[in-house]
Design an enzyme around this catalytic site. Structure first.
Site, short mmCIF file in Angstrom:
data_model
loop_
_atom_site.label_atom_id
_atom_site.label_comp_id
_atom_site.label_asym_id
_atom_site.label_seq_id
_atom_site.Cartn_x
_atom_site.Cartn_y
_atom_site.Cartn_z
N SER A 163 16.76 67.63 17.67
CA SER A 163 15.34 67.91 17.90
C SER A 163 15.15 69.42 17.81
O SER A 163 16.12 70.18 17.79
CB SER A 163 14.89 67.39 19.27
OG SER A 163 15.56 68.08 20.32
N LEU A 183 26.67 63.76 18.03
CA LEU A 183 27.34 63.28 16.82
C LEU A 183 28.35 62.25 17.29
O LEU A 183 29.16 62.53 18.18
CB LEU A 183 28.03 64.43 16.10
CG LEU A 183 28.76 64.11 14.77
CD1 LEU A 183 28.97 65.38 13.97
CD2 LEU A 183 30.10 63.42 14.97
N HIS A 208 21.84 66.94 19.58
CA HIS A 208 22.13 66.24 20.83
C HIS A 208 23.46 65.51 20.79
O HIS A 208 24.20 65.51 21.77
CB HIS A 208 21.02 65.23 21.14
CG HIS A 208 19.70 65.85 21.44
ND1 HIS A 208 19.32 66.21 22.71
CD2 HIS A 208 18.66 66.18 20.63
CE1 HIS A 208 18.10 66.73 22.68
NE2 HIS A 208 17.69 66.72 21.43
N LEU A 268 13.33 67.61 25.42
CA LEU A 268 12.14 68.11 24.73
C LEU A 268 12.36 68.24 23.22
O LEU A 268 13.46 68.52 22.76
CB LEU A 268 11.74 69.48 25.27
CG LEU A 268 11.14 69.53 26.68
CD1 LEU A 268 10.76 70.96 27.02
CD2 LEU A 268 9.94 68.60 26.80
N TYR A 279 34.17 71.98 16.01
CA TYR A 279 32.91 72.56 15.56
C TYR A 279 33.12 73.92 14.91
O TYR A 279 32.34 74.30 14.01
CB TYR A 279 31.92 72.63 16.72
CG TYR A 279 31.37 71.27 17.09
CD1 TYR A 279 30.55 70.57 16.21
CD2 TYR A 279 31.69 70.66 18.29
CE1 TYR A 279 30.06 69.31 16.51
CE2 TYR A 279 31.19 69.40 18.62
CZ TYR A 279 30.39 68.74 17.72
OH TYR A 279 29.91 67.49 18.02
#
Length: 205
Positions: free
Chosen positions: A95, A122, A120, A109, A166
C-alpha cells in the site's frame, strides 16, 4: 495510474507450449505461469498461504483476511500474484505510505499518492519454497513499481533472519523499525525505485 494490462512484465508468461489434442487442435489450457495483480476474489487463497507461512513462525499473520480484502479493494495495483496453472503459489501485497519511516499506522493505512510503497507481506506456498520464487517475484514487483510514476521508494519491515534475503533483492537496512507486533521487533529496509533511468526506458512503461 497506468493500465496494468499494458505492462509487459504483468502479461501471462507461458513456460511451455499448450498441449495439442490427437486431432491437432490446441486444447484450452491455463497458462503454465502467470503474474498478475490480485483482486478481492483472491483474498481467501492469499490468506491460506499467509497463515501457513507465518503462524508457525511468529504466531500471527502480517495481514488478516479482512485486511487483505481491504488493501485489495483500495490498491490492487500494488499487489502481485504468481499463478501456476491457475493456482496461486506466491504473492506480494503493498500500500502507499507518505512518511520517511514506517509507523504503527502504516500497518492499516493506504495513503493515496504517497511516494513510498509499504510492502506488507511476501509469502510463498509451502510446496513451492526453496525454488527461488520469492526472489523472482520481488524482482518483478520492483519492475512493476517503476511503472508507477509517483512511487519513489519501497519500504518493508522484517525480522533479523530475513535481512540477508532482502539485501540480495536490493534493499538496504535503515535500522530498527518503530513498529512492533507483540514481542517481535523488526528491521526496516528500503529500496529506491527511482534512479534507474535505463531500466525504465527499456521496460515498456
Amino acid at each position: 495510474m497506468p493500465a496494468l494490462g499494458a505492462l509487459p512484465f504483468l502479461k501471462p508468461v507461458h513456460l511451455r507450449s499448450p498441449r495439442s489434442s490427437p486431432g491437432g487442435q490446441r486444447r484450452h489450457t491455463l497458462p503454465a505461469s502467470e503474474f498478475r495483480c490480485l483482486s478481492p476474489e483472491d483474498a481467501t487463497s492469499v490468506f491460506e498461504i499467509e497463515r501457513e507461512a507465518f503462524i508457525s513462525v511468529s504466531g500471527d499473520c502480517p495481514l488478516h483476511l479482512d485486511e487483505i480484502r481491504h488493501f485489495l479493494n483500495l490498491c490492487p495495483e500494488l499487489s502481485l500474484g504468481w499463478f501456476e496453472e491457475g493456482r496461486l503459489v506466491a504473492f506480494i501485497i503493498g500500500s502507499l505510505w507518505d512518511q520517511d519511516r514506517l509507523t504503527q499506522e502504516a500497518l492499516t493505512l493506504h495513503t493515496p499518492r504517497g511516494p513510498a510503497v509499504h510492502i506488507h507481506v511476501l509469502a510463498v506456498h509451502r510446496t513451492f519454497r526453496q525454488q527461488g520464487k520469492g526472489s523472482i517475484l520481488m524482482w518483478r514487483y520492483l519492475q512493476h513499481l517503476r511503472c508507477l510514476p509517483f512511487v519513489r521508494r519501497a519500504l518493508l519491515m522484517c525480522e533479523d533472519f530475513l535481512v540477508p534475503f532482502y539485501q540480495k533483492c536490493g534493499f538496504e537496512a535503515l535500522g530498527p523499525c518503530e513498529v512492533s507486533v507483540g514481542e517481535l521487533a523488526f528491521v526496516e529496509m528500503q529500496h529506491r525505485v527511482r534512479g534507474h533511468a535505463l531500466v525504465r526506458r527499456n521496460s515498456g512503461c
